[in-house]
Design a protein around this motif. Structure first.
Motif, PDB file in Angstrom:
ATOM      1  N   ASN A   1       0.828  -1.213   0.000  1.00 37.32           N
ATOM      2  CA  ASN A   1       0.000   0.000   0.000  1.00 37.32           C
ATOM      3  C   ASN A   1       0.859   1.259   0.000  1.00 37.32           C
ATOM      4  O   ASN A   1       0.565   2.215  -0.721  1.00 37.32           O
TER       5      ASN A   1
ATOM      6  N   HIS B   1       2.442   1.715  -3.449  1.00 32.75           N
ATOM      7  CA  HIS B   1       1.417   2.136  -4.415  1.00 32.75           C
ATOM      8  C   HIS B   1       1.076   3.623  -4.230  1.00 32.75           C
ATOM      9  O   HIS B   1       1.042   4.387  -5.200  1.00 32.75           O
ATOM     10  N   LEU B   2       0.837   4.033  -2.999  1.00 29.74           N
ATOM     11  CA  LEU B   2       0.492   5.432  -2.731  1.00 29.74           C
ATOM     12  C   LEU B   2       1.653   6.371  -3.053  1.00 29.74           C
ATOM     13  O   LEU B   2       1.446   7.457  -3.610  1.00 29.74           O
TER      14      LEU B   2
ATOM     15  N   THR C   1      -5.944  11.173  -7.058  1.00 29.42           N
ATOM     16  CA  THR C   1      -6.101   9.728  -6.885  1.00 29.42           C
ATOM     17  C   THR C   1      -5.430   9.268  -5.595  1.00 29.42           C
ATOM     18  O   THR C   1      -5.967   8.421  -4.881  1.00 29.42           O
TER      19      THR C   1
ATOM     20  N   GLU D   1      -7.824  10.120  -2.840  1.00 29.17           N
ATOM     21  CA  GLU D   1      -9.030   9.285  -2.901  1.00 29.17           C
ATOM     22  C   GLU D   1      -8.731   7.889  -2.358  1.00 29.17           C
ATOM     23  O   GLU D   1      -9.527   7.324  -1.613  1.00 29.17           O
ATOM     24  N   GLU D   2      -7.577   7.338  -2.718  1.00 32.08           N
ATOM     25  CA  GLU D   2      -7.221   6.012  -2.216  1.00 32.08           C
ATOM     26  C   GLU D   2      -6.884   6.051  -0.731  1.00 32.08           C
ATOM     27  O   GLU D   2      -7.226   5.125   0.010  1.00 32.08           O
TER      28      GLU D   2
ATOM     29  N   TRP E   1      -8.289   8.120   1.313  1.00 28.73           N
ATOM     30  CA  TRP E   1      -9.628   8.253   1.892  1.00 28.73           C
ATOM     31  C   TRP E   1     -10.242   6.866   2.118  1.00 28.73           C
ATOM     32  O   TRP E   1     -10.773   6.580   3.182  1.00 28.73           O
ATOM     33  N   HIS E   2     -10.156   5.999   1.087  1.00 28.65           N
ATOM     34  CA  HIS E   2     -10.704   4.640   1.207  1.00 28.65           C
ATOM     35  C   HIS E   2      -9.994   3.850   2.312  1.00 28.65           C
ATOM     36  O   HIS E   2     -10.650   3.162   3.100  1.00 28.65           O
ATOM     37  N   LEU E   3      -8.669   3.943   2.351  1.00 28.81           N
ATOM     38  CA  LEU E   3      -7.916   3.237   3.395  1.00 28.81           C
ATOM     39  C   LEU E   3      -8.338   3.700   4.782  1.00 28.81           C
ATOM     40  O   LEU E   3      -8.554   2.885   5.689  1.00 28.81           O
TER      41      LEU E   3
END
Length: 174
Positions: free
Chosen positions: A39, A42-43, A53, A56-57, A59-61
């Motif tokens: 993770n 990727h981030l 993006t 946003e990702e 935020w999901h985590l």
């Protein structure tokens, strides 16, 4: 069964909901722990080229690992100049939502939030406040010297969640 569920009183339903949510959040925490480095990599790859993006990702985590009802992130974004004669502009973006992230340029709210917490971004990840009665949580953080404000409504914030998210923020630094 469905008949018993329909006859639950509000406090009984809350207990059941918290039990299910707590199990789901713990499962997400363990999943993030098992895949923390993937993770982070990727981030970090998204950070320099696709900030929207990235957030946003993130935020999901955060939503999945805190088990939030509402989640709001505020951060600075550099808007590229449209003409050679113009300068890049710093804008405030707020991502909020209950189920899906909704990023918007929100100068007024962003400026108000950053003014309110000015001078308090001293750590990479800091739980600024949490009220267990209302579930209101404020986290102040920083990613590569760029401040971020996280506001959420959640049932609780455990030591595991705190350690895991601190490790995530530590790993996201250059």
């Amino acid at each position: 069964n469905i008949d018993l569920f329909e006859t639950l009183k509000e406090d009984q339903a809350m207990v059941l909901t918290r039990k299910v949510t707590t199990t789901w959040v713990l499962q997400n925490n363990l999943n993030l722990l098992e895949n923390l480095f993937e993770n982070i990599h990727h981030l970090k790859a998204l950070w320099p080229n696709d900030r929207t993006t990235f957030f946003e990702e993130l935020w999901h985590l955060l939503k999945n690992n805190l088990g939030t009802k509402n989640l709001k992130l505020a951060y600075n974004h550099l808007q590229k100049a449209k003409k050679d004669t113009e300068k890049n502009q710093l804008i405030r973006v707020v991502i909020e939502g209950k189920k899906l992230p909704n990023p918007t340029e929100n100068k007024e709210l962003g400026d108000a939030l950053f003014t309110n917490y000015q001078g308090q971004f001293t750590e990479l990840f800091n739980i600024h406040s949490f009220d267990p009665e209302t579930g209101k949580l404020v986290i102040l953080g920083s990613i590569n010297n760029s401040p971020i404000i996280i506001m959420a409504e959640t049932h609780e914030i455990t030591k595991l969640q705190q350690a895991l998210l601190k490790s995530l923020f530590d790993g996201l630094q250059k």
